[in-house]
Design a protein around this motif. Structure first.
Motif, short mmCIF file in Angstrom:
data_model
loop_
_atom_site.label_atom_id
_atom_site.label_comp_id
_atom_site.label_asym_id
_atom_site.label_seq_id
_atom_site.Cartn_x
_atom_site.Cartn_y
_atom_site.Cartn_z
N UNK A 254 0.84 -1.33 0.25
CA UNK A 254 -0.33 -0.02 -0.36
C UNK A 254 1.23 1.35 -0.27
N UNK A 255 0.63 2.18 -0.90
CA UNK A 255 1.38 3.31 -1.92
C UNK A 255 -0.11 4.09 -1.02
N UNK A 256 0.37 5.61 -0.60
CA UNK A 256 -0.68 6.48 -0.90
C UNK A 256 0.19 7.62 -1.17
N UNK A 257 0.55 8.26 -2.41
CA UNK A 257 0.73 9.43 -2.84
C UNK A 257 0.31 10.64 -3.96
N UNK A 258 0.82 12.23 -3.06
CA UNK A 258 0.08 12.53 -4.08
C UNK A 258 0.94 13.33 -5.16
N UNK A 259 0.04 13.05 -6.39
CA UNK A 259 1.05 13.29 -7.49
C UNK A 259 1.37 14.63 -8.16
N UNK A 260 2.08 15.29 -8.98
CA UNK A 260 2.06 16.73 -9.65
C UNK A 260 0.09 16.61 -10.21
N UNK A 261 0.34 18.16 -9.92
CA UNK A 261 -1.29 18.48 -10.79
C UNK A 261 -1.98 18.03 -9.48
N UNK A 262 -1.29 17.31 -7.97
CA UNK A 262 -2.40 17.33 -7.04
C UNK A 262 -3.65 15.90 -7.31
N UNK A 263 -3.41 14.87 -7.18
CA UNK A 263 -4.01 13.60 -7.78
C UNK A 263 -4.19 12.50 -6.66
N UNK A 264 -4.76 12.43 -5.76
CA UNK A 264 -4.17 11.44 -4.80
C UNK A 264 -4.29 9.69 -5.50
N UNK A 265 -3.15 9.12 -5.17
CA UNK A 265 -3.04 8.31 -6.07
C UNK A 265 -3.19 6.99 -5.02
N UNK A 266 -4.03 5.86 -4.74
CA UNK A 266 -3.76 5.09 -3.95
C UNK A 266 -2.79 3.37 -4.59
N UNK A 267 -1.91 2.89 -4.11
CA UNK A 267 -1.85 0.96 -4.50
C UNK A 267 -2.09 0.39 -4.06
N UNK A 268 -2.33 -0.42 -4.53
CA UNK A 268 -1.98 -1.61 -3.37
C UNK A 268 -2.61 -3.51 -4.22
N UNK A 269 -2.49 -4.44 -3.24
CA UNK A 269 -2.28 -5.42 -3.76
C UNK A 269 -1.98 -6.42 -3.75
N UNK A 270 -2.28 -7.72 -3.31
CA UNK A 270 -0.70 -8.65 -3.66
C UNK A 270 -1.00 -9.69 -4.80
N UNK A 271 -2.30 -10.48 -4.63
CA UNK A 271 -2.92 -10.57 -6.09
C UNK A 271 -3.24 -10.17 -7.10
N UNK A 272 -4.39 -9.08 -6.29
CA UNK A 272 -4.77 -8.65 -7.79
C UNK A 272 -4.61 -7.28 -7.25
#
Lengths: 515, 160
Positions: A254-272
């Motif tokens: 799991x990562x919660x990032x703020x990207x350039x331009x102000x987008x929140x981005x959640x990445x996560x998941x083991x199998x899917x």
């Protein structure tokens, strides 16, 4: 021949055909083994079996691979300056397009089979509360690399220019959070489900007719042998293991990032693996959710309050896209809320919320006690009227306990609901913190909504006769985001109106009387 | 708190023809069973009594309740907001700012057309924020809808 009809059009990834071939192939092989063993054991001649099984397997394989090949040939998409177009032309012609400046979400999901082939599915949404399916396009599958490119390309366009551009990581997974997973309400349910599944598997081999009955009777036998407590602990343990595994699957990496331009981005998941992007323009606040078990461990999760967020949506219920942070210790939660909302003083405000009048407490106690007392009365009546019959039915071993049931119920239920009611009252609170309106409520599921004051698009003020006598009102701030309305229940009438007036300047002013 | 702060009721009442509208609707619900019971009542006096009781209750309800509803339904449209209040036992006041209005609908059912009445529904981007004024004079409703639409279009943004 199929005509694509679009210059610069792309196809989905060709490997989708191989993927389907592999998937169907596996199923067909398993099916063939089962079918042929069944046929041989029932005395069918070998050559008939061979012919039937092979023929069937080839037909199924050919049909599914053929269909997938046609889908691949017939589907094209094109990204132009202004639009994203998706076209399907085989027999019928279907063309859909989204204006790029309306694109608000680009979610990338890759299930295990996708990942084996380096593929991913991309869902592009406009974030509008439209008819279901109308507001989004699905590209399933493209190569994982193309999916990443598309996400960046589409969101850069969407982000516009005049946005704050501080970027960075807001939160990453801490494995200690996995300890909160078993505290979920899911745990007993998962335990029971595991038990049911075990019973099912056992029945395949044992050939039990009534699976549920068998499981229940097995359980009763086990309970008699080991005692109810042991069995209950076993179920809970199985549930806890299940909940933890589910947590690992969902929140791995799991990562919660703020990207350039102000987008929140959640990445996560083991199998899917899932990648969920949330444009900050759509964010109207955040909700701090603390279910009872998790709250007792001083933790909570953070959900986004955003416009055009589907509940569950295309990714299914388990991968709730609005969750920004899983259950985590309170200091982490507060820091993430403050970072996401760009409102550093949130923690201080949350400790100093305005509490509600004592009349709100009486109302909660009354609501909590009324059903319990009704149930107690019903049990008591049942005992008085049918007590002897029930005692006779349960047999001499339990007959003495029948009269105790209403009393035991009352002794357990009354303190429990009183505690919950008092807790519910204690949790009521509201306040203002900079650009945000804060409303806290609930005991079993304590929710603290932090709503942008600019995101409030109306007020609903409710007052029942009982509330009028007690000098209370219920305020509901309506908003385009999240559940559509966030309530401040049972607030002091005068103070509540003044609060609503202050929270959203100008809206109520001309309707407010002061004397 | 020394001073009392409260919402004042909205200024306008519905069109008085709403009384007739509500009464007609009540009559349409109560009449069929009363008539049916009365016809069957030729067979048994008990059913006839039941029809009579239902008729009396229906008339009482139809006379009194609309007067009550007429008193408690209020609305107001200002330059900046739409404001309605309904109910007494469960009073509900709704305020939607003009700048956040997304659609303005005027609906006229068959009865309303006969009585030259209309219902104006103002929706915002919130799933829970719709404001409804049922029982306006048809022409007044059309003017109001046109006015609201004009103001709404003049406001930039997507109203979320």
């Amino acid at each position: 021949m199929i005509d694509t009809g679009m210059a610069g059009a792309e196809r989905l990834d060709r490997r989708m055909v191989t993927m389907t071939a592999l998937l169907t192939g596996t199923i067909v092989v398993v099916g063939a083994v089962v079918a042929s063993s069944a046929m041989i054991s029932s005395g069918t001649p070998a050559w008939v079996t061979t012919l039937a099984v092979f023929g069937g397997a080839l037909a199924v394989l050919g049909l599914s691979v053929g269909a997938e090949y046609i889908r691949w040939r017939a589907t094209t998409f094109r990204l132009t300056e202004a639009r994203l177009e998706l076209r399907f032309s085989f027999v019928l012609n279907r063309r859909r397009s989204l204006a790029r400046d309306r694109i608000r979400t680009v979610d990338v999901t890759a299930h295990p089979l996708h990942r084996l082939f380096g593929l991913a599915a991309v869902v592009i949404g406009t974030g509008q509360h439209g008819e279901s399916g109308e507001a989004e396009l699905k590209l399933d599958p493209v190569s994982a690399e193309r999916a990443r490119e598309l996400r960046v390309e589409l969101l850069r366009h969407a982000a516009g220019t005049e946005r704050p551009t501080d970027e960075g990581t807001l939160a990453v997974l801490d494995w200690q959070w996995a300890a909160y997973a078993p505290l979920s309400v899911l745990t007993p349910a998962l335990g029971a489900a595991a038990l049911g599944a075990a019973g099912n598997v056992a029945s395949w081999f044992g050939g039990t007719e009534d699976v549920t009955g068998a499981v229940v009777s097995d359980l009763l036998v086990a309970a008699a042998l080991f005692g109810y407590a042991t069995v209950a602990v076993g179920v809970l343990l199985a549930g806890a293991v299940g909940a933890t595994l589910l947590f690992v699957e969902m929140w791995w990496g799991y990562h919660l990032d703020r990207e350039p331009g102000g987008t929140l981005h959640v990445r996560r998941g083991l199998l899917t693996t899932r990648s969920i992007s949330l444009e900050e323009r759509r964010l109207r606040g955040a909700e701090l959710v603390e279910p009872l078990g998790v709250r007792l461990a001083r933790a909570g999760r953070v959900d986004a309050i955003a416009t055009g967020m589907r509940n569950g949506g295309t990714q299914g219920k388990r991968a709730d896209p609005k969750t920004l942070l899983p259950a985590a210790p309170r200091n982490v939660t507060l820091r993430v809320v403050a970072d996401v909302l760009r409102e550093p003083d949130v923690a201080a405000t949350l400790t100093g919320l305005t509490s509600h009048p004592r009349a709100a407490r009486s109302r909660r106690l009354r609501w909590a006690l009324a059903p319990v007392l009704l149930a107690f009365a019903a049990l008591l009546t049942a005992w008085l009227v049918w007590g002897d019959a029930i005692a006779a039915a349960v047999g001499p071993a339990f007959a003495g306990m029948v009269g105790a049931v209403p009393v035991v119920f009352a002794v357990i239920a009354v303190p429990a609901v009183v505690l919950l009611a008092l807790d519910a009252y204690r949790n009521l609170g509201h306040g203002l913190s900079g650009g945000y309106l804060i409303a806290r409520r609930g005991a079993v599921r304590r929710s603290t909504a932090l709503l942008q004051r600019g995101g409030v698009i109306g007020w609903t003020v409710r007052q029942s006769v009982f509330q009028r006598r007690a000098g209370l009102v219920t305020l509901v701030a309506t908003t385009a985001a999240g559940s559509g309305g966030y309530a401040v229940p049972d607030v002091d009438a005068a103070e509540g109106i003044a609060f609503a007036d202050e929270a959203v300047p100008g809206l109520l002013t001309e309707f407010v009387e002061r004397d | 708190m020394a001073t009392t702060v409260r919402l004042r009721p909205p200024n306008n009442q519905l069109n008085p023809r709403s009384l007739l509208w509500w009464r007609t609707r009540i009559a349409l619900i109560v009449l069929p069973p009363v008539v049916a019971l009365a016809i069957l009542g030729t067979l048994s006096p008990l059913l006839l009594a039941l029809a009579g009781l239902l008729a009396v209750l229906g008339i009482g309800f139809g006379v009194l309740m609309p007067m009550w509803w007429y008193r408690v339904h209020r609305w107001e449209v200002t330059d900046t907001a739409v404001y309605t209040r309904t109910g007494y036992f469960w009073q509900e006041s709704r305020i939607a700012p003009m700048s956040r209005i997304q659609t303005v609908d005027t609906v006229r059912g068959p009865l309303q057309q006969l009585l030259r009445l209309a219902t104006v529904t103002v929706t915002t981007a919130s799933a829970k924020g719709a404001v409804r004024i049922a029982g306006l004079d048809a022409e007044q409703a059309a003017d109001l809808a046109a006015e609201l639409t004009r103001i709404t279009q003049a406001t930039p943004g997507d109203a979320t």
